[in-house]
Design an enzyme around this catalytic site. Structure first.
Site, PDB file in Angstrom:
ATOM      1  N   CYS A 186       0.823  -1.213   0.000  1.00  0.00           N
ATOM      2  CA  CYS A 186       0.000   0.000   0.000  1.00  0.00           C
ATOM      3  C   CYS A 186       0.854   1.258   0.000  1.00  0.00           C
ATOM      4  O   CYS A 186       1.798   1.390   0.796  1.00  0.00           O
ATOM      5  CB  CYS A 186      -0.921  -0.002   1.214  1.00  0.00           C
ATOM      6  SG  CYS A 186      -2.025   1.412   1.290  1.00  0.00           S
ATOM      7  N   CYS A 241      -1.297   5.900   7.098  1.00  0.00           N
ATOM      8  CA  CYS A 241      -2.533   5.233   7.519  1.00  0.00           C
ATOM      9  C   CYS A 241      -2.171   4.217   8.600  1.00  0.00           C
ATOM     10  O   CYS A 241      -1.218   3.455   8.446  1.00  0.00           O
ATOM     11  CB  CYS A 241      -3.177   4.538   6.318  1.00  0.00           C
ATOM     12  SG  CYS A 241      -4.565   3.477   6.754  1.00  0.00           S
ATOM     13  N   CYS A 297      -2.864  -0.965   8.747  1.00  0.00           N
ATOM     14  CA  CYS A 297      -2.164  -2.240   8.482  1.00  0.00           C
ATOM     15  C   CYS A 297      -0.702  -2.101   8.901  1.00  0.00           C
ATOM     16  O   CYS A 297       0.194  -2.035   8.061  1.00  0.00           O
ATOM     17  CB  CYS A 297      -2.263  -2.601   7.003  1.00  0.00           C
ATOM     18  SG  CYS A 297      -3.936  -2.725   6.384  1.00  0.00           S
ATOM     19  N   GLN A 311     -18.754 -11.119  11.257  1.00  0.00           N
ATOM     20  CA  GLN A 311     -17.296 -11.191  11.197  1.00  0.00           C
ATOM     21  C   GLN A 311     -16.801 -10.568   9.891  1.00  0.00           C
ATOM     22  O   GLN A 311     -17.301 -10.890   8.814  1.00  0.00           O
ATOM     23  CB  GLN A 311     -16.831 -12.636  11.287  1.00  0.00           C
ATOM     24  CG  GLN A 311     -16.972 -13.247  12.657  1.00  0.00           C
ATOM     25  CD  GLN A 311     -15.891 -12.814  13.639  1.00  0.00           C
ATOM     26  OE1 GLN A 311     -14.984 -12.043  13.312  1.00  0.00           O
ATOM     27  NE2 GLN A 311     -15.971 -13.297  14.861  1.00  0.00           N
ATOM     28  N   TYR A 337     -23.206 -14.247  24.190  1.00  0.00           N
ATOM     29  CA  TYR A 337     -22.784 -13.135  23.313  1.00  0.00           C
ATOM     30  C   TYR A 337     -23.003 -13.542  21.854  1.00  0.00           C
ATOM     31  O   TYR A 337     -22.116 -13.422  21.016  1.00  0.00           O
ATOM     32  CB  TYR A 337     -21.322 -12.754  23.565  1.00  0.00           C
ATOM     33  CG  TYR A 337     -20.961 -12.568  25.021  1.00  0.00           C
ATOM     34  CD1 TYR A 337     -21.125 -11.333  25.651  1.00  0.00           C
ATOM     35  CD2 TYR A 337     -20.457 -13.623  25.772  1.00  0.00           C
ATOM     36  CE1 TYR A 337     -20.797 -11.162  27.000  1.00  0.00           C
ATOM     37  CE2 TYR A 337     -20.123 -13.466  27.114  1.00  0.00           C
ATOM     38  CZ  TYR A 337     -20.299 -12.229  27.717  1.00  0.00           C
ATOM     39  OH  TYR A 337     -19.968 -12.068  29.043  1.00  0.00           O
ATOM     40  N   GLU A 389     -27.877 -12.365  23.937  1.00  0.00           N
ATOM     41  CA  GLU A 389     -27.194 -11.177  23.413  1.00  0.00           C
ATOM     42  C   GLU A 389     -27.850  -9.923  23.988  1.00  0.00           C
ATOM     43  O   GLU A 389     -29.061  -9.888  24.218  1.00  0.00           O
ATOM     44  CB  GLU A 389     -27.275 -11.160  21.871  1.00  0.00           C
ATOM     45  CG  GLU A 389     -26.852  -9.897  21.180  1.00  0.00           C
ATOM     46  CD  GLU A 389     -25.406  -9.525  21.446  1.00  0.00           C
ATOM     47  OE1 GLU A 389     -25.147  -8.334  21.717  1.00  0.00           O
ATOM     48  OE2 GLU A 389     -24.543 -10.419  21.377  1.00  0.00           O
ATOM     49  N   ASP A 416     -18.404 -16.120  23.240  1.00  0.00           N
ATOM     50  CA  ASP A 416     -17.616 -15.285  22.311  1.00  0.00           C
ATOM     51  C   ASP A 416     -17.795 -13.828  22.715  1.00  0.00           C
ATOM     52  O   ASP A 416     -18.470 -13.045  22.029  1.00  0.00           O
ATOM     53  CB  ASP A 416     -18.098 -15.530  20.875  1.00  0.00           C
ATOM     54  CG  ASP A 416     -17.250 -14.793  19.837  1.00  0.00           C
ATOM     55  OD1 ASP A 416     -16.219 -14.202  20.212  1.00  0.00           O
ATOM     56  OD2 ASP A 416     -17.631 -14.796  18.652  1.00  0.00           O
ATOM     57  N   CYS A 445     -11.321 -12.549  20.804  1.00  0.00           N
ATOM     58  CA  CYS A 445     -10.531 -11.659  19.947  1.00  0.00           C
ATOM     59  C   CYS A 445      -9.450 -10.958  20.753  1.00  0.00           C
ATOM     60  O   CYS A 445      -8.766 -10.063  20.243  1.00  0.00           O
ATOM     61  CB  CYS A 445     -11.443 -10.634  19.260  1.00  0.00           C
ATOM     62  SG  CYS A 445     -12.356  -9.581  20.406  1.00  0.00           S
TER      63      CYS A 445
END
Length: 478
Positions: A85, A91, A94, A310, A339, A360, A409, A436
């Site tokens: 990139c 930025c 990434c 996702q 969740y 949830e 999750d 995560c």
């Protein structure tokens, strides 16, 4: 000797240390790297790769560590690659693009292992090798961009004598700067027609005098752009307008509908408030449907503008397969999915369970979960709304049954301690913990290690070119 006033505005700041020929030795959390200062203190760096040898200008000094930036490279690491990139380094999206993908995976695997051992103090089985993503670029199904009438200027532009006339931008926020937007020419995270649509919107707006938003002055027509794509080939475009100017709005939206017939769902929001979140706003459908569909093993999931799904569709399939495999369902089990979001995991495992109960806190997500379950003709799933630590109680268990398997999750903060205590009280035979954030996952697992042993661990890379990593753990009752 004259007195020295510490608060005197004329007092010169003490220069921050510069360290020369420093080797970068490791990767750290949040995409940073680690070096060691001559006095042994850690230096956290933002623009290096492990193996680089650099000169460091420190930017912060603390008792136990420094923060800094490499100003000169004496040796480039063998782990380095050329970023794809053109915006890399400005930025902040990434940060690991300059590191070979095999090395990214290695550091993500080690982060998971270190967190489980150092934070959780857990006895671990042999940890499975991380599941890498087949798509290392153009893997995201959702991107959000911001308009600005005062874009981020490069140092060369600022120092130039030339008058800057093109100040409008459509792109990403500069890290740490809420009002500065980097104009993006090409993003390597979402497949086409994402870049084509974004560039066409900017070009059309400039040619037709559509004003870009100014967050400081709180004025301008065009505010944000969201583009969603799906594995089924459908495309959603949502434009957020700050001002309610129907003539200009219709001009742009009609142009998009004609220029890009592949757009499945063309939406807009009129948002005059100070923040740009759409979750408390009415979404209007201008053209096509108000939703798109995702598909996984024949299951169809309706995705609207506010839905969570996702963001790496292909890798989400791998993540869910691991989750289902760890659960080891035979068709006789009552499964709780905590969740649950829009119920994707719950529905994915339902065909191998007797019944699945999802919980949830977001009402709209549960409405979507129920609609998707009905569409997928799943009669063995049920969904409930409420704050997990309040809903997931003895009365709920009494009414819905004691689960054999619990899948959880949670968000990045992990589970509330009351939820962990309820898990221990229910004592299902198996708990599959999808996370995560392996640091908060390890914290939660530590609270359960007297009753459960970790029998399987599978890291999954959902976000190549970044430091983020998902992890799935199977807990079995001792």
């Amino acid at each position: 000797m004259p007195g020295y006033c510490y608060f005197c505005p004329m007092r010169k700041k003490k220069p921050r240390p510069i360290f020369e020929n420093i080797e970068v030795v490791d990767a750290a959390a949040k995409g940073k790297t680690i070096a060691k200062a001559p006095d042994g203190r850690v230096i956290f760096l933002t623009n290096t790769v492990p193996g680089d040898i650099v000169d460091v200008q420190t930017t912060k000094k603390r008792k136990a560590y420094f923060e800094g930036v490499a100003t000169r490279f004496h040796h480039f690491s063998e782990k380095r690659v050329t970023p794809n990139c053109a915006h890399f380094g400005v930025c902040g999206g990434c940060k690991w693009q300059d590191m070979g993908y095999e090395h990214q995976l290695s550091y993500k695997q080690r982060e998971v292992e270190n967190n489980l051992r150092r934070i959780g103090h857990l006895e671990l089985p042999e940890i499975n090798s991380i599941l890498g993503s087949k798509q290392q670029y153009f893997y995201r199904n959702k991107m959000e961009f911001s308009f600005s009438s005062s874009r981020w200027m490069t140092l060369e532009e600022i120092q130039s004598d030339k008058e800057i006339t093109d100040k409008n931008a459509l792109g990403f926020h500069i890290p740490g700067m809420w009002d500065k937007i980097l104009d993006i020419k090409k993003c390597h995270l979402q497949r086409e027609p994402s870049n084509k649509i974004r560039l066409e919107i900017k070009d059309f707006a400039l040619k037709n005098g559509l004003s870009f938003f100014n967050p400081r002055k709180q004025e301008g027509l065009l505010r944000t752009l969201m583009i969603r794509t799906s594995s089924t080939g459908e495309v959603m475009v949502l434009l957020q307008f700050f001002e309610d100017d129907r003539e200009k709005r219709d001009l742009l939206l009609n142009h998009l509908a004609e220029k890009f017939p592949e757009i499945t769902s063309l939406l807009y929001v009129i948002n005059p408030k100070k923040n740009d979140t759409i979750y408390d706003q009415e979404v209007h459908c201008f053209y096509g449907r108000d939703h798109i569909f995702e598909e996984m093993e024949g299951l169809r999931f309706k995705i609207n503008a506010k839905s969570f799904y996702q963001t790496n569709s292909e890798q989400a399939y791998e993540l869910y397969k691991v989750t289902r495999d760890f659960a080891g369902l035979t068709g006789e089990e009552l499964v709780y999915d905590l969740y649950t979001g829009t119920g994707t995991i719950a529905q994915f495992v339902a065909k191998k369970a007797k019944k699945v109960v999802g919980i949830e806190s977001v009402p709209d997500a549960i409405v979507a979960a129920k609609e998707n379950a009905q569409r997928n003709q799943l009669n063995n799933v049920d969904f409930f709304t409420g704050d997990m630590k309040n809903v997931f109680n003895d009365a709920f268990i009494s009414e819905n049954g004691t689960p054999d398997v619990i899948i959880t999750d949670p968000p990045r903060d992990g589970m509330h301690k009351d939820v962990v205590q309820q898990l221990l009280q229910i004592a299902p035979q198996k708990i599959v913990y999808v996370s995560c954030n392996s640091a908060t996952q390890a914290r939660d697992l530590a609270m359960m290690k007297e009753s459960y042993r970790v029998t399987k661990v599978q890291p999954v890379d959902m976000f190549p070119q970044t430091h983020h990593v998902e992890n799935v753990v199977l807990l079995e009752k001792i």
